[in-house]
Design an enzyme around this catalytic site. Structure first.
Site, PDB file in Angstrom:
ATOM      1  N   CYS A   2     -14.647   0.810  -3.299  1.00  0.00           N
ATOM      2  CA  CYS A   2     -15.536  -0.336  -3.173  1.00  0.00           C
ATOM      3  C   CYS A   2     -15.096  -1.339  -4.214  1.00  0.00           C
ATOM      4  O   CYS A   2     -14.242  -1.046  -5.041  1.00  0.00           O
ATOM      5  CB  CYS A   2     -16.975   0.088  -3.467  1.00  0.00           C
ATOM      6  SG  CYS A   2     -17.497   1.497  -2.482  1.00  0.00           S
ATOM      7  N   ARG A  30     -11.420  -4.280  -0.515  1.00  0.00           N
ATOM      8  CA  ARG A  30     -11.681  -2.927  -0.999  1.00  0.00           C
ATOM      9  C   ARG A  30     -12.784  -2.235  -0.207  1.00  0.00           C
ATOM     10  O   ARG A  30     -13.064  -1.056  -0.434  1.00  0.00           O
ATOM     11  CB  ARG A  30     -12.086  -2.965  -2.473  1.00  0.00           C
ATOM     12  CG  ARG A  30     -11.029  -3.528  -3.370  1.00  0.00           C
ATOM     13  CD  ARG A  30     -11.520  -3.563  -4.799  1.00  0.00           C
ATOM     14  NE  ARG A  30     -11.703  -2.223  -5.307  1.00  0.00           N
ATOM     15  CZ  ARG A  30     -10.765  -1.484  -5.869  1.00  0.00           C
ATOM     16  NH1 ARG A  30      -9.551  -1.974  -5.998  1.00  0.00           N
ATOM     17  NH2 ARG A  30     -11.013  -0.284  -6.303  1.00  0.00           N
ATOM     18  N   TRP A  77     -17.501   0.390   0.836  1.00  0.00           N
ATOM     19  CA  TRP A  77     -16.835   1.144   1.902  1.00  0.00           C
ATOM     20  C   TRP A  77     -17.459   2.526   1.843  1.00  0.00           C
ATOM     21  O   TRP A  77     -17.261   3.260   0.881  1.00  0.00           O
ATOM     22  CB  TRP A  77     -15.330   1.193   1.621  1.00  0.00           C
ATOM     23  CG  TRP A  77     -14.535   1.832   2.712  1.00  0.00           C
ATOM     24  CD1 TRP A  77     -14.126   1.256   3.877  1.00  0.00           C
ATOM     25  CD2 TRP A  77     -14.019   3.159   2.733  1.00  0.00           C
ATOM     26  NE1 TRP A  77     -13.397   2.152   4.613  1.00  0.00           N
ATOM     27  CE2 TRP A  77     -13.309   3.327   3.948  1.00  0.00           C
ATOM     28  CE3 TRP A  77     -14.084   4.242   1.859  1.00  0.00           C
ATOM     29  CZ2 TRP A  77     -12.677   4.513   4.295  1.00  0.00           C
ATOM     30  CZ3 TRP A  77     -13.450   5.431   2.206  1.00  0.00           C
ATOM     31  CH2 TRP A  77     -12.752   5.547   3.411  1.00  0.00           C
ATOM     32  N   ASN A 103     -18.324   2.627  -7.686  1.00  0.00           N
ATOM     33  CA  ASN A 103     -17.160   2.866  -6.834  1.00  0.00           C
ATOM     34  C   ASN A 103     -16.692   4.283  -7.134  1.00  0.00           C
ATOM     35  O   ASN A 103     -16.537   4.640  -8.293  1.00  0.00           O
ATOM     36  CB  ASN A 103     -16.071   1.843  -7.183  1.00  0.00           C
ATOM     37  CG  ASN A 103     -14.758   2.131  -6.480  1.00  0.00           C
ATOM     38  OD1 ASN A 103     -14.729   2.803  -5.454  1.00  0.00           O
ATOM     39  ND2 ASN A 103     -13.684   1.611  -7.049  1.00  0.00           N
ATOM     40  N   GLY A 104     -16.438   5.083  -6.086  1.00  0.00           N
ATOM     41  CA  GLY A 104     -15.963   6.450  -6.310  1.00  0.00           C
ATOM     42  C   GLY A 104     -16.921   7.449  -5.686  1.00  0.00           C
ATOM     43  O   GLY A 104     -17.732   7.104  -4.826  1.00  0.00           O
ATOM     44  N   GLU A 473       6.463   2.573  10.801  1.00  0.00           N
ATOM     45  CA  GLU A 473       5.697   1.472  10.226  1.00  0.00           C
ATOM     46  C   GLU A 473       5.297   0.461  11.307  1.00  0.00           C
ATOM     47  O   GLU A 473       4.187  -0.067  11.295  1.00  0.00           O
ATOM     48  CB  GLU A 473       6.527   0.807   9.111  1.00  0.00           C
ATOM     49  CG  GLU A 473       5.892  -0.385   8.436  1.00  0.00           C
ATOM     50  CD  GLU A 473       4.544  -0.091   7.777  1.00  0.00           C
ATOM     51  OE1 GLU A 473       4.158   1.084   7.652  1.00  0.00           O
ATOM     52  OE2 GLU A 473       3.864  -1.069   7.429  1.00  0.00           O
ATOM     53  N   LYS A 477       1.365  -0.517  11.942  1.00  0.00           N
ATOM     54  CA  LYS A 477       0.838  -1.891  11.924  1.00  0.00           C
ATOM     55  C   LYS A 477       0.150  -2.194  13.247  1.00  0.00           C
ATOM     56  O   LYS A 477      -0.923  -2.793  13.282  1.00  0.00           O
ATOM     57  CB  LYS A 477       1.960  -2.938  11.709  1.00  0.00           C
ATOM     58  CG  LYS A 477       2.558  -2.996  10.329  1.00  0.00           C
ATOM     59  CD  LYS A 477       1.692  -3.683   9.300  1.00  0.00           C
ATOM     60  CE  LYS A 477       0.876  -2.686   8.522  1.00  0.00           C
ATOM     61  NZ  LYS A 477       1.482  -1.938   7.464  1.00  0.00           N
ATOM     62  N   GLU A 480      -3.230  -0.401  13.413  1.00  0.00           N
ATOM     63  CA  GLU A 480      -4.208  -0.899  12.450  1.00  0.00           C
ATOM     64  C   GLU A 480      -4.868  -2.189  12.878  1.00  0.00           C
ATOM     65  O   GLU A 480      -6.071  -2.346  12.733  1.00  0.00           O
ATOM     66  CB  GLU A 480      -3.489  -1.208  11.116  1.00  0.00           C
ATOM     67  CG  GLU A 480      -3.322  -0.084  10.189  1.00  0.00           C
ATOM     68  CD  GLU A 480      -2.639  -0.575   8.931  1.00  0.00           C
ATOM     69  OE1 GLU A 480      -3.297  -0.584   7.896  1.00  0.00           O
ATOM     70  OE2 GLU A 480      -1.449  -0.966   8.981  1.00  0.00           O
ATOM     71  N   HIS A 496      12.339  15.040  23.499  1.00  0.00           N
ATOM     72  CA  HIS A 496      11.791  16.378  23.252  1.00  0.00           C
ATOM     73  C   HIS A 496      10.283  16.431  23.509  1.00  0.00           C
ATOM     74  O   HIS A 496       9.611  17.338  23.035  1.00  0.00           O
ATOM     75  CB  HIS A 496      12.112  16.823  21.828  1.00  0.00           C
ATOM     76  CG  HIS A 496      13.581  16.981  21.583  1.00  0.00           C
ATOM     77  ND1 HIS A 496      14.337  17.948  22.190  1.00  0.00           N
ATOM     78  CD2 HIS A 496      14.443  16.245  20.836  1.00  0.00           C
ATOM     79  CE1 HIS A 496      15.603  17.832  21.822  1.00  0.00           C
ATOM     80  NE2 HIS A 496      15.688  16.799  21.000  1.00  0.00           N
ATOM     81  N   LYS A 595      -8.492  -1.510   1.765  1.00  0.00           N
ATOM     82  CA  LYS A 595      -7.187  -1.714   1.141  1.00  0.00           C
ATOM     83  C   LYS A 595      -6.814  -0.591   0.200  1.00  0.00           C
ATOM     84  O   LYS A 595      -5.655  -0.239   0.053  1.00  0.00           O
ATOM     85  CB  LYS A 595      -7.217  -3.048   0.389  1.00  0.00           C
ATOM     86  CG  LYS A 595      -5.886  -3.443  -0.217  1.00  0.00           C
ATOM     87  CD  LYS A 595      -5.002  -4.096   0.812  1.00  0.00           C
ATOM     88  CE  LYS A 595      -3.653  -4.472   0.251  1.00  0.00           C
ATOM     89  NZ  LYS A 595      -2.655  -4.459   1.339  1.00  0.00           N
TER      90      LYS A 595
END
Ligand code: F6R
Length: 600
Positions: A2, A30, A77, A103-104, A473, A477, A480, A496, A595
């Site tokens: 957060c 965040r 978050w 935060n945490g 990647e 992207k 996301e 395969h 983030k």
């Protein structure tokens, strides 16, 4: 995961409500499922709202709060309890004497909550955080000072936290840090506190990073930092080299697009002063003291893991034993690591919990640890034996772009330093990358290609060697920010199994550069896809005849494989961006993401 902001202004300074709301807007990356703020004077006022910061801005009575020069704020978050008004921070005690943001994760919160509930406390939220104001209140009721009450409450917490609190009627902010970042800023008209520097960079560039166990008392005149026992500790004040404009959109519709376009600048910054053209050598002052020729293990998550795959590949091609591991899967119980091993955490934020845990575990075995990060003063940078900065500047968009390119380049520099080989050609190739990325940005057809696939069901990305991490990647992207299904594969793996999914509705992006053996094999895999009538996009430098199988081309300048992978990544970032833009997605803040992921 957060964002926290705190502020105490001098007389005549800006209103706390304005500073806190502005600061939170820089920290929304965040977390952004709810937000809130508290000002403690003349009486404690708390406002909070579910949703993005705009929801809070809509309900805060700025006029009524204009007189208060002290405040704390939070953008959330969720970890404990769904996003809602009541679960949003700040949380208060029942009498409204103290307000707390956090935060945490407080790991022992259930036990504390049960004890408090038994003592008669009625909890309003489902959060772990709410135990903190109730604990503080318990000590206030015993007649101890606010600072002592804050300390005693913090002493009881287990887990990770950055916590800030304000007390009714007091122009002071108290804060504590354990495994979650907190930085203090010293301005002309006030003192600032935040999870990250962009929250107050427009007011000051003089900062002090708190360490684990630190407790800080902020007043308008400055800050006093003490350890958990209350002894003063000296934390250096540093000047950060960030331009406030770097943290704004500068005319782009989204931070992500701005940051994709900032890549040439970021890469030049990354290279500055690090390559000696005359000698053909690399000097990395950040890690002058690091001399290593044993095995190398990379630990990282998400996009940074893809960069780590490049790092490992680059080192292997230079003759060193190197492997990349997903940090969340890394454990020294099963993975051989000892004092001869260099363990490199690749983490743009420097705060990713999985990566920090892996680094800490590795450090316990006696391994040398190195953080490759964008964030000066981050936990990874401070805890590792060495820190190498990627110098990408602030990245606000949740989807990593310029930090990925800067990680790729930094890891190539690291490989050059570790193998100590003077190779002018390879170094000149690295030096050319920023200009070549600029060429891609100036000429890319990614927008037109994205337009072709607005209705596609899903996407596949394939590549070999250095282009395999690009395929991963590219798919990440796409997932996301477009919310469309996408997968990346090593080109040779397609046959395969995944080939069963390939149809005329599943576009396949194939990264092919040069005309070497790898390119020839990938072209064979492209032919297999063409036979299933999937639309194919070649991301290529024109070194081979891959385009005879493909429907669209995203061109990149002719160069070596490593550089080609950096350039191809830029093209794929742009495709995802333009498709997400066309689909009206929340590009800078994709759903369910944040983030900086500070939980395991
Ligand atoms: C994706 C993305 C994430 C991060 C991952 C690790 O665009 O940004 O996958 O790469 O959460 O973050 P850091 O690099 O901060 O350790």
């Amino acid at each position: 995961m957060c964002g926290i902001v705190g502020y105490v202004g001098t007389t005549g300074g800006a209103a706390a409500v304005d500073v806190v709301l502005d600061g939170l807007s820089s920290l929304e990356y965040r977390g952004y499922d709810s937000a809130g703020l508290a000002v403690p004077t003349p009486s404690l006022a708390v406002h909070k709202a579910q949703g993005e910061l705009a929801a809070l801005e809509g309900i805060v009575p700025r006029g009524d709060l204009a007189g208060s020069l002290t405040g704390i704020g939070h953008t959330r978050w969720s970890t404990h309890g769904a996003p809602s008004d009541v679960n949003a921070h700040p949380h208060t005690d029942e009498a409204g004497r103290v307000a707390v943001v956090h935060n945490g994760i407080i790991e022992n919160y259930q036990r504390l909550r049960d004890d408090l509930a038994e003592a008669g406390v009625v909890f309003r939220s489902e959060t772990d955080t709410e135990v903190v104001p109730h604990l503080i209140r318990r000590y206030l009721d015993r007649g101890v000072s606010p600072e002592a009450a804050f300390r005693r409450a913090i002493d009881q917490l287990e887990g990770s936290y950055a916590i800030a609190a304000v007390f009714e009627g007091s122009e002071t902010v108290y804060a504590a840090r354990q495994d979650s970042p907190l930085v203090v800023g010293f301005g002309e008209t006030g003192t600032y506190l935040a999870s990250d520097v962009p929250a107050f960079i427009e007011h000051t560039d003089r900062v002090c990073y708190l360490e684990n166990g630190d407790v800080v008392r902020l007043t308008a005149d400055g800050a006093v930092v003490t350890d958990s026992a209350g002894n003063p500790v000296d934390r250096p004040t540093e000047t950060v080299a960030w331009d406030p404009e770097d943290a704004e959109k500068s005319g782009y519709d989204h931070y992500m697009l701005k940051e994709i376009h900032e890549q040439p600048t970021a890469l030049r910054q990354c290279l500055r002063g690090r390559i000696d053209d005359l000698e053909g050598t690399v000097t990395l002052e950040d890690i002058n003291g690091l001399d290593h020729d044993g095995p190398v293990q990379f630990v990282a998550c998400g996009t940074s893991y893809h960069a780590a795959l490049f790092g490992a590949e680059r080192l292997r091609r230079n003759g060193m034993a190197a492997q990349a591991f997903l940090a969340s899967e890394y454990t020294t119980d099963r993975i051989p690591v000892d004092a001869e091993t260099l363990v490199v955490g690749v983490t743009q934020s420097g705060e990713t919990a999985d990566t920090l845990r892996a680094l800490r575990e590795a450090a316990r075995t006696g391994a040398t640890t190195l953080a490759v990060t964008n964030t000066v003063g981050s936990s990874a940078a401070r805890e590792c034996d060495h820190a190498l900065y990627i110098r990408a500047g602030p990245e606000i968009g949740v989807a990593a772009t310029k930090t990925f390119a800067s990680q790729q380049l930094t890891l190539a520099l690291l490989a050059a330093k570790l193998v100590d080989s003077s190779n002018r050609t390879a170094l000149e190739a690295l030096r050319d990358i920023p200009g070549q990325v600029q060429t891609v940005l100036d000429t890319s057809d990614a927008r037109a290609v994205a337009e072709e696939f607005v209705d596609a069901d899903g996407f596949f990305f394939i590549g070999r060697g250095y282009h395999y991490p690009v395929a991963l990647e590219g798919a990440l992207k796409m997932k996301e920010i477009t919310y469309r299904h996408a997968e990346g594969f090593a080109a040779g793996e397609l046959k395969h199994g995944p080939l069963a999914l390939v149809t005329e509705d599943t576009p396949v992006f194939a990264v092919v550069t040069g005309d070497g053996e790898g390119a020839r094999k990938t072209i064979g895999n492209v032919a297999e896809v063409a036979a299933r009538e999937a639309p194919i996009v070649a991301v290529t430098d024109g070194g081979s005849d891959v385009t005879r199988y493909t429907d669209y081309v995203l061109e990149i300048p002719t160069t070596d494989d490593f550089t080609g992978s950096v350039l191809a990544a830029t093209q794929l970032q742009l495709v995802s961006y333009w498709l997400a833009n066309r689909l009206g997605r929340s590009i800078d803040k994709p759903r369910n993401l944040a983030k900086c992921v500070t939980v395991e």
